[in-house]
Design a protein around this motif. Structure first.
Motif, PDB file in Angstrom:
ATOM      1  N   ASN A  26       0.866  -1.185   0.000  1.00 49.59           N
ATOM      2  CA  ASN A  26       0.000   0.000   0.000  1.00 49.59           C
ATOM      3  C   ASN A  26       0.891   1.221   0.000  1.00 49.59           C
ATOM      4  O   ASN A  26       1.562   1.511   0.971  1.00 49.59           O
ATOM      5  CB  ASN A  26      -0.918   0.014   1.228  1.00 49.59           C
ATOM      6  CG  ASN A  26      -1.953  -1.056   1.138  1.00 49.59           C
ATOM      7  OD1 ASN A  26      -2.553  -1.244   0.100  1.00 49.59           O
ATOM      8  ND2 ASN A  26      -2.154  -1.768   2.230  1.00 49.59           N
ATOM      9  N   TYR A  27       0.893   1.929  -1.094  1.00 44.93           N
ATOM     10  CA  TYR A  27       1.822   3.034  -1.266  1.00 44.93           C
ATOM     11  C   TYR A  27       1.320   4.285  -0.550  1.00 44.93           C
ATOM     12  O   TYR A  27       0.242   4.784  -0.854  1.00 44.93           O
ATOM     13  CB  TYR A  27       2.020   3.320  -2.756  1.00 44.93           C
ATOM     14  CG  TYR A  27       3.116   4.305  -3.022  1.00 44.93           C
ATOM     15  CD1 TYR A  27       4.436   3.952  -2.807  1.00 44.93           C
ATOM     16  CD2 TYR A  27       2.829   5.581  -3.458  1.00 44.93           C
ATOM     17  CE1 TYR A  27       5.454   4.851  -3.042  1.00 44.93           C
ATOM     18  CE2 TYR A  27       3.840   6.478  -3.698  1.00 44.93           C
ATOM     19  CZ  TYR A  27       5.151   6.105  -3.487  1.00 44.93           C
ATOM     20  OH  TYR A  27       6.150   7.004  -3.709  1.00 44.93           O
ATOM     21  N   PHE A  28       2.111   4.751   0.409  1.00 50.65           N
ATOM     22  CA  PHE A  28       1.806   5.984   1.123  1.00 50.65           C
ATOM     23  C   PHE A  28       2.673   7.092   0.536  1.00 50.65           C
ATOM     24  O   PHE A  28       3.876   7.132   0.776  1.00 50.65           O
ATOM     25  CB  PHE A  28       2.096   5.834   2.620  1.00 50.65           C
ATOM     26  CG  PHE A  28       1.285   4.761   3.284  1.00 50.65           C
ATOM     27  CD1 PHE A  28      -0.079   4.904   3.439  1.00 50.65           C
ATOM     28  CD2 PHE A  28       1.892   3.603   3.747  1.00 50.65           C
ATOM     29  CE1 PHE A  28      -0.828   3.920   4.050  1.00 50.65           C
ATOM     30  CE2 PHE A  28       1.152   2.613   4.354  1.00 50.65           C
ATOM     31  CZ  PHE A  28      -0.212   2.770   4.503  1.00 50.65           C
ATOM     32  N   VAL A  29       2.069   7.975  -0.235  1.00 47.38           N
ATOM     33  CA  VAL A  29       2.821   9.011  -0.937  1.00 47.38           C
ATOM     34  C   VAL A  29       3.537   9.924   0.047  1.00 47.38           C
ATOM     35  O   VAL A  29       4.714  10.239  -0.116  1.00 47.38           O
ATOM     36  CB  VAL A  29       1.893   9.824  -1.868  1.00 47.38           C
ATOM     37  CG1 VAL A  29       2.651  10.958  -2.521  1.00 47.38           C
ATOM     38  CG2 VAL A  29       1.261   8.923  -2.907  1.00 47.38           C
ATOM     39  N   ASP A  30       2.852  10.338   1.083  1.00 44.01           N
ATOM     40  CA  ASP A  30       3.451  11.262   2.038  1.00 44.01           C
ATOM     41  C   ASP A  30       4.402  10.566   3.008  1.00 44.01           C
ATOM     42  O   ASP A  30       5.224  11.219   3.642  1.00 44.01           O
ATOM     43  CB  ASP A  30       2.362  11.977   2.836  1.00 44.01           C
ATOM     44  CG  ASP A  30       1.513  12.870   1.948  1.00 44.01           C
ATOM     45  OD1 ASP A  30       2.034  13.313   0.903  1.00 44.01           O
ATOM     46  OD2 ASP A  30       0.342  13.104   2.287  1.00 44.01           O
ATOM     47  N   LEU A  31       4.273   9.279   3.137  1.00 42.71           N
ATOM     48  CA  LEU A  31       5.096   8.524   4.080  1.00 42.71           C
ATOM     49  C   LEU A  31       5.884   7.434   3.356  1.00 42.71           C
ATOM     50  O   LEU A  31       5.805   6.259   3.695  1.00 42.71           O
ATOM     51  CB  LEU A  31       4.217   7.897   5.171  1.00 42.71           C
ATOM     52  CG  LEU A  31       3.370   8.852   5.985  1.00 42.71           C
ATOM     53  CD1 LEU A  31       2.390   8.098   6.841  1.00 42.71           C
ATOM     54  CD2 LEU A  31       4.258   9.741   6.837  1.00 42.71           C
ATOM     55  N   GLU A  32       6.662   7.819   2.364  1.00 40.64           N
ATOM     56  CA  GLU A  32       7.394   6.854   1.559  1.00 40.64           C
ATOM     57  C   GLU A  32       8.384   6.055   2.410  1.00 40.64           C
ATOM     58  O   GLU A  32       8.612   4.872   2.159  1.00 40.64           O
ATOM     59  CB  GLU A  32       8.118   7.563   0.422  1.00 40.64           C
ATOM     60  CG  GLU A  32       8.691   6.618  -0.594  1.00 40.64           C
ATOM     61  CD  GLU A  32       9.263   7.351  -1.787  1.00 40.64           C
ATOM     62  OE1 GLU A  32       9.436   6.687  -2.822  1.00 40.64           O
ATOM     63  OE2 GLU A  32       9.540   8.558  -1.689  1.00 40.64           O
ATOM     64  N   PHE A  33       8.951   6.677   3.432  1.00 45.08           N
ATOM     65  CA  PHE A  33       9.874   5.968   4.316  1.00 45.08           C
ATOM     66  C   PHE A  33       9.163   4.803   5.003  1.00 45.08           C
ATOM     67  O   PHE A  33       9.761   3.764   5.249  1.00 45.08           O
ATOM     68  CB  PHE A  33      10.465   6.919   5.369  1.00 45.08           C
ATOM     69  CG  PHE A  33      11.409   6.238   6.312  1.00 45.08           C
ATOM     70  CD1 PHE A  33      12.677   5.896   5.896  1.00 45.08           C
ATOM     71  CD2 PHE A  33      11.008   5.910   7.595  1.00 45.08           C
ATOM     72  CE1 PHE A  33      13.561   5.246   6.752  1.00 45.08           C
ATOM     73  CE2 PHE A  33      11.869   5.269   8.462  1.00 45.08           C
ATOM     74  CZ  PHE A  33      13.155   4.937   8.033  1.00 45.08           C
ATOM     75  N   PHE A  34       7.881   4.959   5.275  1.00 43.19           N
ATOM     76  CA  PHE A  34       7.085   3.901   5.899  1.00 43.19           C
ATOM     77  C   PHE A  34       7.015   2.672   4.991  1.00 43.19           C
ATOM     78  O   PHE A  34       7.081   1.536   5.468  1.00 43.19           O
ATOM     79  CB  PHE A  34       5.694   4.444   6.219  1.00 43.19           C
ATOM     80  CG  PHE A  34       4.927   3.631   7.196  1.00 43.19           C
ATOM     81  CD1 PHE A  34       5.351   3.498   8.504  1.00 43.19           C
ATOM     82  CD2 PHE A  34       3.774   2.978   6.798  1.00 43.19           C
ATOM     83  CE1 PHE A  34       4.644   2.734   9.407  1.00 43.19           C
ATOM     84  CE2 PHE A  34       3.056   2.223   7.696  1.00 43.19           C
ATOM     85  CZ  PHE A  34       3.492   2.095   8.999  1.00 43.19           C
ATOM     86  N   ASN A  35       6.890   2.894   3.685  1.00 46.56           N
ATOM     87  CA  ASN A  35       6.898   1.785   2.735  1.00 46.56           C
ATOM     88  C   ASN A  35       8.257   1.083   2.717  1.00 46.56           C
ATOM     89  O   ASN A  35       8.321  -0.145   2.712  1.00 46.56           O
ATOM     90  CB  ASN A  35       6.558   2.275   1.329  1.00 46.56           C
ATOM     91  CG  ASN A  35       5.139   2.736   1.211  1.00 46.56           C
ATOM     92  OD1 ASN A  35       4.900   3.938   1.208  1.00 46.56           O
ATOM     93  ND2 ASN A  35       4.208   1.810   1.140  1.00 46.56           N
ATOM     94  N   PHE A  36       9.331   1.876   2.699  1.00 44.67           N
ATOM     95  CA  PHE A  36      10.671   1.287   2.728  1.00 44.67           C
ATOM     96  C   PHE A  36      10.893   0.502   4.012  1.00 44.67           C
ATOM     97  O   PHE A  36      11.481  -0.578   4.006  1.00 44.67           O
ATOM     98  CB  PHE A  36      11.754   2.362   2.587  1.00 44.67           C
ATOM     99  CG  PHE A  36      11.817   2.976   1.222  1.00 44.67           C
ATOM    100  CD1 PHE A  36      11.919   2.200   0.083  1.00 44.67           C
ATOM    101  CD2 PHE A  36      11.780   4.344   1.070  1.00 44.67           C
ATOM    102  CE1 PHE A  36      11.990   2.762  -1.172  1.00 44.67           C
ATOM    103  CE2 PHE A  36      11.850   4.929  -0.178  1.00 44.67           C
ATOM    104  CZ  PHE A  36      11.949   4.131  -1.309  1.00 44.67           C
ATOM    105  N   LEU A  37      10.429   1.050   5.109  1.00 42.18           N
ATOM    106  CA  LEU A  37      10.581   0.402   6.406  1.00 42.18           C
ATOM    107  C   LEU A  37       9.863  -0.946   6.432  1.00 42.18           C
ATOM    108  O   LEU A  37      10.444  -1.963   6.828  1.00 42.18           O
ATOM    109  CB  LEU A  37      10.039   1.312   7.513  1.00 42.18           C
ATOM    110  CG  LEU A  37      10.104   0.807   8.929  1.00 42.18           C
ATOM    111  CD1 LEU A  37      11.541   0.728   9.396  1.00 42.18           C
ATOM    112  CD2 LEU A  37       9.302   1.719   9.848  1.00 42.18           C
ATOM    113  N   SER A  38       8.616  -0.981   6.009  1.00 43.70           N
ATOM    114  CA  SER A  38       7.867  -2.240   6.038  1.00 43.70           C
ATOM    115  C   SER A  38       8.431  -3.245   5.026  1.00 43.70           C
ATOM    116  O   SER A  38       8.461  -4.446   5.296  1.00 43.70           O
ATOM    117  CB  SER A  38       6.385  -1.989   5.794  1.00 43.70           C
ATOM    118  OG  SER A  38       6.174  -1.354   4.571  1.00 43.70           O
ATOM    119  N   TYR A  39       8.914  -2.774   3.894  1.00 37.07           N
ATOM    120  CA  TYR A  39       9.526  -3.657   2.889  1.00 37.07           C
ATOM    121  C   TYR A  39      10.805  -4.280   3.441  1.00 37.07           C
ATOM    122  O   TYR A  39      11.045  -5.477   3.277  1.00 37.07           O
ATOM    123  CB  TYR A  39       9.804  -2.843   1.628  1.00 37.07           C
ATOM    124  CG  TYR A  39      10.172  -3.638   0.416  1.00 37.07           C
ATOM    125  CD1 TYR A  39       9.223  -4.379  -0.272  1.00 37.07           C
ATOM    126  CD2 TYR A  39      11.472  -3.624  -0.068  1.00 37.07           C
ATOM    127  CE1 TYR A  39       9.556  -5.098  -1.411  1.00 37.07           C
ATOM    128  CE2 TYR A  39      11.825  -4.337  -1.201  1.00 37.07           C
ATOM    129  CZ  TYR A  39      10.864  -5.071  -1.865  1.00 37.07           C
ATOM    130  OH  TYR A  39      11.204  -5.781  -2.985  1.00 37.07           O
TER     131      TYR A  39
END
Length: 162
Positions: A26-39
């Protein structure tokens, strides 16, 4: 055989895999670091789970997550699928050698394999599907993995003691 598969630790690791997978696709545009973190957490957890709680069901689980990552992230099936299954197969055939290492060495192997999986997924997507290599995202993944590596090992060791 089945107690190892159904233990409370493995269930917690599977929940971590599921939630980190869900958050990373689930891509969070404003929280891109959150995507990297969960990945990054997903990859670290998968590798840790294979190292310390190996069971043949991990072939099926790796297959499913690989297919779903490929479908949700790049619309082609193979980069994640190939890298996950190759990793599990390589571990299966070399586990008697790898488990002789100290826990510190295994920790370094885990982070090294995580970074290697990121590169292999990127290269497979580029070679097979001409998917562009985004060096900035790859750098963020490396940095994020290195930042969460020791805290995640600490949390994993606490889970192991349950």
């Amino acid at each position: 055989m089945f107690p190892k598969l159904l233990s409370s630790q493995t269930l917690i690791y599977h929940l971590i895999l599921f939630f980190s997978f869900s958050l990373s696709v689930n891509y969070f545009v404003d929280l891109e670091f959150f995507n990297f973190l969960s990945y990054a957490i997903f990859h670290l957890t998968l590798i840790y789970l294979v190292f310390y709680f190996f069971h043949f069901s991990l072939f099926f689980i790796s297959f499913l997550y690989g297919v779903f990552f490929d479908i949700f992230l790049i619309d082609y099936i193979s980069p994640h699928l190939i890298s996950f299954l190759v990793f599990v197969f390589l571990f299966y055939y070399s586990k008697k050698y790898l488990l002789n290492f100290s826990s510190r060495t295994i920790s370094y192997i885990i982070i090294g394999l995580t970074l290697l999986m990121f590169v292999s997924e990127t290269l497979i997507a580029n070679i097979f599907f001409n998917y562009p290599i985004n060096y900035q995202n790859l750098s963020w993944l490396f940095l994020t993995s290195l930042i969460v590596f020791f805290p995640s090992l600490f949390i994993f060791s606490k889970i192991d003691k349950l």
